[in-house]
Design an enzyme around this catalytic site. Structure first.
Site, PDB file in Angstrom:
ATOM      1  N   GLY A   1      45.912  47.914  40.491  1.00  0.00           N
ATOM      2  CA  GLY A   1      44.666  48.667  40.466  1.00  0.00           C
ATOM      3  C   GLY A   1      43.481  47.735  40.306  1.00  0.00           C
ATOM      4  O   GLY A   1      42.332  48.143  40.421  1.00  0.00           O
TER       5      GLY A   1
ATOM      6  N   GLY B   1      42.483  39.248  34.109  1.00  0.00           N
ATOM      7  CA  GLY B   1      43.040  40.591  33.915  1.00  0.00           C
ATOM      8  C   GLY B   1      43.132  41.015  32.465  1.00  0.00           C
ATOM      9  O   GLY B   1      43.043  42.198  32.149  1.00  0.00           O
ATOM     10  N   GLU B   2      43.337  40.073  31.573  1.00  0.00           N
ATOM     11  CA  GLU B   2      43.586  40.453  30.181  1.00  0.00           C
ATOM     12  C   GLU B   2      42.584  39.894  29.178  1.00  0.00           C
ATOM     13  O   GLU B   2      42.513  40.363  28.042  1.00  0.00           O
ATOM     14  CB  GLU B   2      45.012  40.038  29.783  1.00  0.00           C
ATOM     15  CG  GLU B   2      46.055  40.868  30.499  1.00  0.00           C
ATOM     16  CD  GLU B   2      47.429  40.208  30.539  1.00  0.00           C
ATOM     17  OE1 GLU B   2      48.218  40.478  29.635  1.00  0.00           O
ATOM     18  OE2 GLU B   2      47.705  39.435  31.470  1.00  0.00           O
TER      19      GLU B   2
ATOM     20  N   GLY C   1      49.659  49.405  34.666  1.00  0.00           N
ATOM     21  CA  GLY C   1      50.944  48.927  34.162  1.00  0.00           C
ATOM     22  C   GLY C   1      50.793  48.420  32.747  1.00  0.00           C
ATOM     23  O   GLY C   1      51.504  48.827  31.840  1.00  0.00           O
ATOM     24  N   PHE C   2      49.855  47.492  32.543  1.00  0.00           N
ATOM     25  CA  PHE C   2      49.519  46.954  31.216  1.00  0.00           C
ATOM     26  C   PHE C   2      50.712  46.271  30.557  1.00  0.00           C
ATOM     27  O   PHE C   2      50.712  46.058  29.352  1.00  0.00           O
ATOM     28  CB  PHE C   2      48.976  48.030  30.271  1.00  0.00           C
ATOM     29  CG  PHE C   2      47.982  48.983  30.881  1.00  0.00           C
ATOM     30  CD1 PHE C   2      47.080  48.544  31.830  1.00  0.00           C
ATOM     31  CD2 PHE C   2      47.940  50.308  30.490  1.00  0.00           C
ATOM     32  CE1 PHE C   2      46.158  49.416  32.391  1.00  0.00           C
ATOM     33  CE2 PHE C   2      47.020  51.189  31.056  1.00  0.00           C
ATOM     34  CZ  PHE C   2      46.129  50.746  32.010  1.00  0.00           C
TER      35      PHE C   2
ATOM     36  N   LYS D   1      41.499  31.282  37.244  1.00  0.00           N
ATOM     37  CA  LYS D   1      42.192  31.248  35.955  1.00  0.00           C
ATOM     38  C   LYS D   1      42.663  32.626  35.475  1.00  0.00           C
ATOM     39  O   LYS D   1      43.374  32.733  34.501  1.00  0.00           O
ATOM     40  CB  LYS D   1      41.296  30.599  34.894  1.00  0.00           C
ATOM     41  CG  LYS D   1      41.094  29.098  35.162  1.00  0.00           C
ATOM     42  CD  LYS D   1      40.792  28.286  33.914  1.00  0.00           C
ATOM     43  CE  LYS D   1      39.382  28.498  33.451  1.00  0.00           C
ATOM     44  NZ  LYS D   1      38.967  27.510  32.415  1.00  0.00           N
ATOM     45  N   GLY D   2      42.260  33.660  36.160  1.00  0.00           N
ATOM     46  CA  GLY D   2      42.774  34.975  35.768  1.00  0.00           C
ATOM     47  C   GLY D   2      41.900  35.658  34.741  1.00  0.00           C
ATOM     48  O   GLY D   2      41.498  35.072  33.741  1.00  0.00           O
TER      49      GLY D   2
ATOM     50  N   GLN E   1      37.303  44.658  36.033  1.00  0.00           N
ATOM     51  CA  GLN E   1      38.487  44.277  35.259  1.00  0.00           C
ATOM     52  C   GLN E   1      38.114  43.865  33.845  1.00  0.00           C
ATOM     53  O   GLN E   1      38.775  44.231  32.884  1.00  0.00           O
ATOM     54  CB  GLN E   1      39.217  43.141  35.949  1.00  0.00           C
ATOM     55  CG  GLN E   1      40.309  43.650  36.871  1.00  0.00           C
ATOM     56  CD  GLN E   1      41.442  42.670  36.996  1.00  0.00           C
ATOM     57  OE1 GLN E   1      41.206  41.491  37.238  1.00  0.00           O
ATOM     58  NE2 GLN E   1      42.660  43.124  36.845  1.00  0.00           N
TER      59      GLN E   1
END
Lengths: 732, 330
Positions: free
Chosen positions: A464, A698-699, A238-239, A695-696, A632
């Site tokens: 994903g 993904g990015e 998705g991004f 804390k995430g 990731q």
């Protein structure tokens, strides 16, 4: 109980389904009687539809309808929900960007619809338009606070930046630019809309958030929210561009209603350039001053980014400067410029990726001017507390990330490395990574079935990254079951509400809800057992009951979850829980941090840059699954290579149209561009960030990467490239 | 995609007959044709499938190589005699596309490959190549990937092939068969300059089918290299590329260029062979100075646009690099 499954590097549980094709993505959903929709899009960037000739298309066999603004069903409501993107859904004759939907062909077959779409002739009346930032920069304006920047105001000042700059021993004042970019997930946007009666709608959509799609459809079709169901079982990337529902989602539902058949609408690759957002262009001026020891005395970060004529999207590029370095005198500002382009949107660490390129390049320039190790300069202004908000960090292991990264990379800053025997120049560079730790309201439902297995649901979406897997791990630990007796399901708006998968928040939000729901279910089962005359545990104190693999033990006696449910009549026992940020969380500044180190080879004559090795060390709270986390982070770092060297959405400025509309012209890294990527993480125990301690990640992998690469290119060549991407022509 | 009839040719004669019909197109690997048909940039009414014809053979003869029109890019690139006698061709092929595409794409198809000009592929823009005399949006548009040599006021689309650049440098000849029988066309005459008719790209008459390509394998061919500069490490069209070959004489200290071969890709509206540069190199020592002078000569007539001015310098450097590598030997 200490988690035993959470954190384990388990393979993703949907991996087999994905590689065998058993996993059904949104475009693959099989619906009987489905018709196919194909969009016709505008050629000009601004104007009016004068007429649309549909005769030839309508005469094609199998064509059910050619829907244009003239005959399109009128939507009860053309306004979109708050914080959602404005869409173009054939309700008027305006053209507000090139490649905008202007008609929709619906046919019995995809091939028939595609061909008919090319037979539709659109007559446009062009109006003067521009996609050039320089043409409109005089009209730059201060945007309203937006959710993408944490609802912070566009401008912030602290101390006296002008004085800080005046008093600095060394100053850098440079302008950096990041280009338009387009997300390009492998999976195209795809929507299948099915009406079950006049006021009930089911939609299978490639989205990052089913509840956002439900809300928008319900509003625009004036339906009770409960009458709209949205499903998304697998997403092929998705991004950010599947974060909000775009025009095609509404149009699929509109077409299905108009032709009285389910309609499947899949965007072509060229249609994914514009209509579904992209990263805006940013131009950022950085003024940074430091004393002789490299301690920052002033930091000014001014960012201008582009948006459409009809909607405001702010790329919060200067925000990263607010949290990065200790500095008494700081000013950050954001301005927007309207152009005749489609509305940009969140893309891969919006703000941090673009702003980080400018900030971390400027810091490197300052270090070079001071003849200082750029790592030492960063440490000289290490922020122990948030420099803007005067709050402590809930956790911050950046010092460890620097040290561990430098050690693993073998960081030794000693000016230029000698060229290799084959003439290739060698350079090293580094940069800081950071990304906010977002946490939003999420709910989960945990249900114990009479066979002793649990079904846990939350309406999140797995982009994903491995949501199915990590949520199963968290649920297994929370309930006290092995992995193979827990099933986690997601991607359905009938499930408990979860936030959109964006802002790297799904693991934190959803895992917290799953954790709480799982524990609540476990506690309920224990309470039921100790109060149950048929249970060997009758009369035991709940806190003395130990739980393992679905069995409860106290005082040498055991009972099982399955038996508790059966004795209670066999109906599933369930608990629902909600997690979300509370007042206490506001006391903290919450961010993930990291450090990236890179070695590049540059061909001195031909300008080609090769990223030979990229080492990143990141601290993002608790890691739910080491293998998936690594993947990731690695993916994020590869995005960073693309941002640094390849990605650019190019407009023809005369006709206002994106010309890089396929993957041959829009470059992302090929395998050969990706050499050694080494992601590592520092585990953190953070009790303030959210119940799951996450804390995430993904990015964060893309933040700082482009700067680290640009800094390494400078180290190799002495050339400072301040405008991405770093293509061969910029190094000649 | 527009509806079309499909026939599978059982012989070359049958193919030629089918191909001579109005609005017919030959289908071999399909890597370019099918793509453009999906976009409806090409809309043939009749597809003549030639992929099963017996034209796959690669023959190494004394004096040269014969490449069957249906030999795949992969087969040519990996053929030991190609690698030995014309390394630039193997390198050119391997620098193009991806393994999947190279396994499908053929010698004949590569010769007939269409430009990657973004305007040619976009029906919403003007293109003289697609629709004669309709105008060209590329001229004043995004020209980063466009030609700086051989353009006209009608078209500046760059020729996309790598293979053809290597073939152009080494005097390849294309054997074609048509309704009037067989003939040979020099590769450098096979592709036409756009001039006032950019829609006419090939020196072929209706129905003419490529049978094979003959490349003489000279001493310069054996000492040849292909250098490609692109925006990423793989799977990208050339910004600039260069096929170069040298025949040297004399000892290691006083070497002299007896014969040079040079062609550029990514910069021309067709594969850009330069006899002038080759003549300038003959008799010179194989040094960076001589290479640079020849490169200056070749690029003297370049007509860059806003976004591709860098190609002039990049082409010179690429040519110097290719010649340097050729001089160093394999």
């Amino acid at each position: 109980m200490k988690p035993t499954i959470t954190g384990q590097p388990l393979a993703r549980i949907d991996g087999h389904a994905k590689v065998t094709g058993a996993a059904r993505y949104s475009a693959e959903v099989q619906i009987s009687g489905v018709a196919y929709g194909v969009l016709v899009t505008s050629a000009c960037a601004r104007g009016r539809i004068l007429a649309i000739e549909t005769n030839d298309a309508e005469r094609e066999p199998g064509v059910l309808a050619v829907i244009t603004p003239k005959n399109a069903l009128r939507l009860p409501d053309t306004k979109v929900p708050e914080n959602d993107r404005v869409v173009q859904v054939l309700q008027d004759d305006r053209i507000v960007y090139s490649n905008q939907p202007v008609a929709l062909v619906v046919a019995e077959t995809l091939e028939g619809a595609m061909h008919a779409a090319l037979l539709v002739k659109v007559h446009e009346e062009k109006e003067p338009a521009t996609v050039r930032l320089d043409d409109e920069i005089k009209n730059a304006f201060e945007p309203e606070p937006q959710s993408a920047s944490g609802k912070k105001s566009a401008d912030q000042v602290r101390g006296d930046p002008a004085r800080g700059l005046r008093e600095a021993a060394m100053r850098i004042d440079e302008t950096y630019q990041t280009p338009y970019e387009t997300h390009n997930p492998l999976e195209p946007h795809a929507t299948t809309a099915v009406w079950n009666g006049p006021d009930r709608l089911t939609v299978y959509d490639a989205t990052q958030g089913v509840f956002g799609v439900r809300k928008k459809l319900a509003k625009m079709f004036a339906l009770p929210t409960g009458n709209v169901r949205v499903l998304t079982k697998f997403v092929g990337g998705g991004f950010g561009c599947k974060g909000t529902p775009w025009s095609h989602v509404i149009l699929a539902a509109l077409a299905a209603k108009q032709v009285g058949r389910p309609v499947k609408l899949v965007l072509t690759r060229p249609q994914m350039f514009g209509m579904v957002g992209g990263r805006p262009l940013t131009r950022q001026r950085l003024s940074v001053g430091a004393n002789k020891q490299g301690k920052l005395t002033a930091l000014r970060h001014e960012s201008v980014s582009t948006t459409s004529r009809f909607d405001d999207f702010l790329e919060p590029a200067a925000s990263v400067s607010r949290h990065s370095y200790a500095c008494e005198n700081m000013a950050t500002s954001h301005r927007l410029v309207r152009l005749d382009i489609a509305t940009p949107t969140y893309m891969r660490a919006p703000g941090e990726a673009t702003g980080g390129f400018a900030l971390e390049s400027a810091i490197d320039e300052l270090a070079h001017a001071l003849k200082m190790d750029p790592l030492a300069l960063r440490l000289a202004s290490y922020a122990e507390t948030d420099p803007t908000e005067d709050k402590p960090f809930s956790s911050k292991s950046l010092r460890k990330c620097y040290a561990e990264g430098a050690r693993r990379f073998g960081w030794a800053w000693n000016k230029r490395s000698p060229a290799r025997a084959d003439g290739m120049l060698v350079g090293v560079g580094m940069a800081t990574s950071s990304y906010p730790a977002y946490f939003s309201k999420a709910e989960a439902l945990a249900r114990m079935l009479p066979d002793g297995t649990a079904l846990v649901t939350s309406g999140a979406v797995d982009l994903g990254g491995g949501t199915y897997t990590v949520m199963s791990q968290v649920a297994a630990d929370a309930i006290g079951l092995p992995m193979d007796r827990v099933r986690f399901d997601l991607g359905d708006s009938e499930m408990p509400e979860a936030p959109r998968s964006g802002g790297s928040q799904t693991a934190a939000s959803c895992a917290s809800a799953v954790l709480l729901a799982g524990r609540a279910l476990r506690d309920k089962l224990v309470r039921m057992a100790v109060a149950d005359a048929g249970s060997p545990l009758l009369g035991a104190r709940p806190d003395e009951v130990l739980i393992e693999n679905g069995r409860m033990t106290a005082n040498g006696r055991t009972d099982s979850f399955a038996d508790v449910v059966k004795r209670a009549g066999g109906a599933p026992v369930e608990e629902r829980a909600r997690a979300g940020p509370d007042e206490a969380r506001k006391k903290w500044s919450l961010h993930s941090f990291g450090a990236q180190f890179v070695e590049v080879l540059v061909d001195p004559d031909l300008g080609h840059v090769r990223v030979k090795r990229l080492v990143g060390v990141f601290a993002g709270g608790r890691i739910l699954n080491a293998r998936l986390a690594r993947s990731q982070l690695m993916g994020g770092m590869v995005w960073g290579i693309g941002m640094a060297l390849h990605e650019e959405t190019v407009y023809d400025e005369k006709i206002g149209r994106i010309m890089t509309r396929d993957l041959a012209d829009y470059h992302v890294p090929a395998h050969a561009d990706v050499q050694v990527i080494e992601p590592y993480f520092i585990e953190e125990e953070d009790v303030h960030v959210d119940p799951a301690g996450v804390k995430g990640i993904g990015e964060i992998g893309i933040t700082g990467t482009a700067a680290a690469i640009a800094n390494a290119v400078f180290n190799a060549t002495g050339k400072r490239v301040r405008s991405l991407p770093i293509t061969p022509d910029k190094l000649l | 995609m527009r509806h079309f009839t499909f026939e599978r040719a059982k012989s070359v004669d049958e193919a030629v007959k089918g191909g001579a019909q109005p609005e017919a197109a030959f289908l071999a690997g399909g890597t370019s044709l099918v793509d453009l048909m999906k976009l409806e940039v090409l809309t043939p009414l009749r597809i003549v499938d030639v992929s099963r014809l017996d034209l796959q053979k690669i023959e190494a003869r004394t004096g040269g190589l014969v490449l069957g029109a249906l030999a795949t890019n992969t087969d040519v690139a990996l053929h030991p005699e190609v690698r030995r006698r014309l390394p630039a061709l193997a390198e050119a092929l391997l620098s193009g596309a991806s393994p999947q595409l190279r396994n499908a794409a053929t010698v004949g198809g590569n010769l007939l490959q269409r430009t990657r000009c973004a305007y040619f592929r976009d029906l919403a823009t003007l293109c003289n190549k697609r629709t004669p005399r309709s105008g060209c949006d590329a001229l004043e548009g995004w020209t980063r990937m466009h030609a700086i040599l051989g353009g006209s006021n009608q078209c500046i689309a760059a020729h996309p092939s790598d293979m053809c650049v290597a073939l152009a440098a080494f005097d390849a000849r294309v054997k074609v068969r048509g309704p009037q029988g067989e003939r040979e066309i020099a590769l450098t005459d096979f592709h036409l300059l756009p001039e006032q008719h950019p829609d006419r790209e090939f020196a072929l008459s209706p129905g003419e089918l490529v049978i094979s390509v003959f490349v003489p394998t000279t001493a310069a061919a054996a000492r040849s290299r292909y250098v490609k500069v692109r925006d990423r490490a793989s799977y990208a069209f050339a910004l600039v590329s260069c096929a170069a070959g040298l025949e040297l004489s004399g000892g290691t200290s006083g070497r002299i260029i007896r014969e040079a071969r040079v062609a550029l890709g990514g910069v021309g509206t067709k594969p850009w062979r330069s006899i002038e540069a080759e003549r300038a190199l003959a008799g010179q020592p194989p040094t960076k100075d001589s290479f640079r002078k020849a490169a200056e000569l070749l690029l003297a007539g370049a007509q860059p646009r806003r976004d591709n001015a860098f190609k002039v310098e990049l082409a010179k450097r690429t040519m110097v690099r290719a010649l340097t590598l050729a001089a160093e030997g394999a």
